[in-house]
Design an enzyme around this catalytic site. Structure first.
Site, PDB file in Angstrom:
ATOM      1  N   ASP A 159       0.821  -1.200   0.000  1.00  0.00           N
ATOM      2  CA  ASP A 159       0.000   0.000   0.000  1.00  0.00           C
ATOM      3  C   ASP A 159       0.866   1.265   0.000  1.00  0.00           C
ATOM      4  O   ASP A 159       2.061   1.212   0.304  1.00  0.00           O
ATOM      5  CB  ASP A 159      -0.885  -0.005   1.245  1.00  0.00           C
ATOM      6  CG  ASP A 159      -2.323   0.353   0.927  1.00  0.00           C
ATOM      7  OD1 ASP A 159      -2.617   0.673  -0.222  1.00  0.00           O
ATOM      8  OD2 ASP A 159      -3.154   0.287   1.858  1.00  0.00           O
TER       9      ASP A 159
ATOM     10  N   ASP B 107      -5.444  -0.272   9.575  1.00  0.00           N
ATOM     11  CA  ASP B 107      -6.128  -1.555   9.746  1.00  0.00           C
ATOM     12  C   ASP B 107      -6.867  -1.887   8.456  1.00  0.00           C
ATOM     13  O   ASP B 107      -7.508  -1.007   7.869  1.00  0.00           O
ATOM     14  CB  ASP B 107      -7.124  -1.459  10.909  1.00  0.00           C
ATOM     15  CG  ASP B 107      -7.865  -2.765  11.137  1.00  0.00           C
ATOM     16  OD1 ASP B 107      -7.420  -3.545  11.986  1.00  0.00           O
ATOM     17  OD2 ASP B 107      -8.880  -3.009  10.447  1.00  0.00           O
TER      18      ASP B 107
ATOM     19  N   MET C  99      -8.965  10.808   5.758  1.00  0.00           N
ATOM     20  CA  MET C  99      -8.852  11.107   4.328  1.00  0.00           C
ATOM     21  C   MET C  99      -9.716  12.301   3.932  1.00  0.00           C
ATOM     22  O   MET C  99     -10.255  12.355   2.829  1.00  0.00           O
ATOM     23  CB  MET C  99      -9.223   9.875   3.495  1.00  0.00           C
ATOM     24  CG  MET C  99      -8.371   8.656   3.795  1.00  0.00           C
ATOM     25  SD  MET C  99      -8.956   7.143   3.000  1.00  0.00           S
ATOM     26  CE  MET C  99     -10.398   6.766   4.013  1.00  0.00           C
TER      27      MET C  99
ATOM     28  N   LYS D  65      -2.391   3.753  -3.603  1.00  0.00           N
ATOM     29  CA  LYS D  65      -3.353   4.733  -4.111  1.00  0.00           C
ATOM     30  C   LYS D  65      -3.171   6.021  -3.337  1.00  0.00           C
ATOM     31  O   LYS D  65      -3.163   6.022  -2.107  1.00  0.00           O
ATOM     32  CB  LYS D  65      -4.785   4.229  -3.918  1.00  0.00           C
ATOM     33  CG  LYS D  65      -5.059   2.862  -4.530  1.00  0.00           C
ATOM     34  CD  LYS D  65      -6.413   2.349  -4.102  1.00  0.00           C
ATOM     35  CE  LYS D  65      -6.638   0.922  -4.597  1.00  0.00           C
ATOM     36  NZ  LYS D  65      -7.924   0.375  -4.152  1.00  0.00           N
TER      37      LYS D  65
END
Length: 501
Positions: free
Chosen positions: A35, A90, A170, A57
């Site tokens: 990630d 998580d 986010m 991403k």
């Protein structure tokens, strides 16, 4: 034979928060699907033999579409491989872990979920903000707010009525909208709010304010993503409980120049004090070109053995067949860490000078060395003053070469970038050879810039003398030649005045 996919949480950013189960799986994975928000220190744990596929991403830019990520995991598992899908935080907290698990199980691929510490909890904790507190908040609500206003589906009227803590993940780009929506639906403009940038990392920065003024404060502070937004009365505890950003070296950028094999302890101490550490191992400890001289010393009989470093102790005792051969021999150690290593071997040195310099032994040894046999165990590149003086006094002296120090191969790009942008606050040196190899790798302009603008820290007199050869008096000198003393001296000289004990 079918393999298995592990959906693993990497935690919030601080590599020390990685779980034991996650570390175990990384050590034996065949493939890691990586990630974007996984820290480089965690990535460094992945064995070189393991295939790593970046599927990160960021802000709408995807290395692989989600459908292709799912298919990659399925295909690799069906090849019989052990696959770790390593996700920031998580895997089941706004991480699409649930969707990936559904796809894998539908394809007949075994799945294990390995929870990670979510940044929604750890980020506020590292900012000194407990998400629940009996006096301030008895509930916490997690919200993802990275989508456009029209598509969030957030029940703003319900959120605005909550008395507990709200953590927006986010949602940094939508901070003005979040503040506006909450106030528009009835939340007081004086409600506390915090924005935590790069939470749990050594670049963490926290800005607090109210719904009414937070946008201006964040703009003034020029915070960067990724960032968390925390709304609630618990925000007022930041000033009192700010244990992380209040560390003595917080925000200081320190270069560590020890040998590659020896960096970890100094790095750990500096990072525990809040420093951002750039490891730049200028030297490597290498085997001697021949063991002949050391083996000759091991086989001989001496009145004195003089060890000048930890590396010399380790090499000598690894080749010594029987420690009982040292009966009747006196031992001298140069430096406290050398003495400590001897203690671990069951030997208490008979002699140790106060300063980490071999010639400091000379006043402690007999002026008349006739009939005295001495062996010095050191690096091939060591200085000759001690041996020469003992021989001048009439002694018989042998040299046992235990190791060599050679220049380390290292990518200079990050160091050069930091020098050019004056992003180095302290450079630490632990030996004369680290000084020489460090400055030899730099251009004259880079060398001058470091010497003029960074604090130069030395572990002792010999290292300081090497620094002076480049026209600079060390700014910090450890009171004794130990890693702990060097760390403490840097903290005393460069630590933040307003630090939390």
């Amino acid at each position: 034979m079918s393999g298995k996919v592990y959906l693993v949480g990497a935690g919030p950013g601080d590599a020390s928060l990685l779980t034991l189960r996650a570390a175990e799986l990384l050590a034996r994975a065949d493939l890691v699907a990586l990630d974007a928000l996984v820290s480089k220190d965690i990535v460094a744990r992945i064995p070189e033999k393991t295939q790593v596929v970046y599927v990160g991403k960021r802000a709408g830019a995807h290395a692989l579409p989600q459908e292709q990520i799912n298919q990659l995991l399925i295909d690799e598992a069906k090849r019989g491989r052990t696959v770790v899908r390593l996700k920031g935080g998580d895997p089941f907290v706004f991480g699409r872990g649930g969707e990936e698990a559904e796809e894998l199980l539908a394809a007949g691929v075994p799945v294990e979920i390995v929870p990670g510490i979510s940044s929604a909890i750890a980020g506020p904790a590292y900012a000194g903000i407990p998400v629940t507190h009996r006096a301030h908040a008895t509930s916490v609500t997690l919200v993802t707010a990275h989508e456009a206003d029209s598509s969030t589906g957030i029940k703003w009227s319900a959120l605005a009525q909550l008395d507990g803590t709200i953590v927006f993940m986010m949602g940094f780009a939508n901070l003005p909208m979040i503040a506006h929506k909450l106030m528009a639906h009835g939340m007081s403009g004086e409600r506390g709010i915090a924005v935590i940038s790069k939470a749990t990392t050594l670049e963490q920065r926290t800005v607090t304010g109210t719904l009414r003024n937070i946008e201006a404060r964040v703009a003034s502070a020029k915070l960067e993503t990724p960032a968390l937004i925390v709304v609630g009365d618990v925000v007022k505890l930041h000033e009192t409980l700010d244990w992380f950003e209040g560390k003595p070296l917080y925000g200081r950028r320190v270069v560590v120049t020890r040998a590659r094999e020896q960096v970890s302890e100094l790095k750990r101490l500096l990072e525990e004090s809040g420093a951002q550490v750039l490891q730049f191992p200028t030297i490597e400890i290498a085997l001697p070109e021949s063991w002949e001289s050391l083996d000759r010393v091991i086989q001989g009989r001496y009145d004195w053995l003089i060890f000048t470093s930890v590396n010399g102790v380790n090499a000598y005792f690894e080749r010594l067949p029987d420690v009982r051969a040292l009966a009747g021999t006196k031992i001298a150690a140069v430096g406290q860490t050398t003495a400590e290593m001897l203690h671990l071997r069951g030997i208490t040195p008979d002699l140790m000078p106060q300063r980490f310099i071999s010639t400091e032994l000379l006043p402690l040894l007999a002026e008349d060395q006739r009939g005295v046999r001495t062996a010095v165990i050191r690096a091939a590149e060591g200085r000759e003053e001690l041996i020469d003086e003992l021989r001048r006094r009439g002694g018989e002296v042998d040299l046992g070469i235990a190791y060599r120090t050679i220049a380390a191969e290292y990518d200079l790009a990050e160091l050069r970038e930091r020098i050019a942008s004056d992003a180095i606050d302290v450079v630490t040196f632990t030996s004369a050879s680290t000084v020489e190899h460090f400055f030899e790798k730099l251009t004259a302009e880079e060398r001058a810039r470091v010497l003029q603008r960074a604090t130069i820290a030395s572990i002792g007199a010999t290292t300081s003398a090497a620094i002076r050869r480049y026209g600079k008096e060390p700014d910090v000198v450890a009171p004794n030649a130990t890693i702990q003393a060097l760390h403490d001296a840097v903290v005393a000289a460069c630590g933040n005045a307003l630090s939390v004990p």
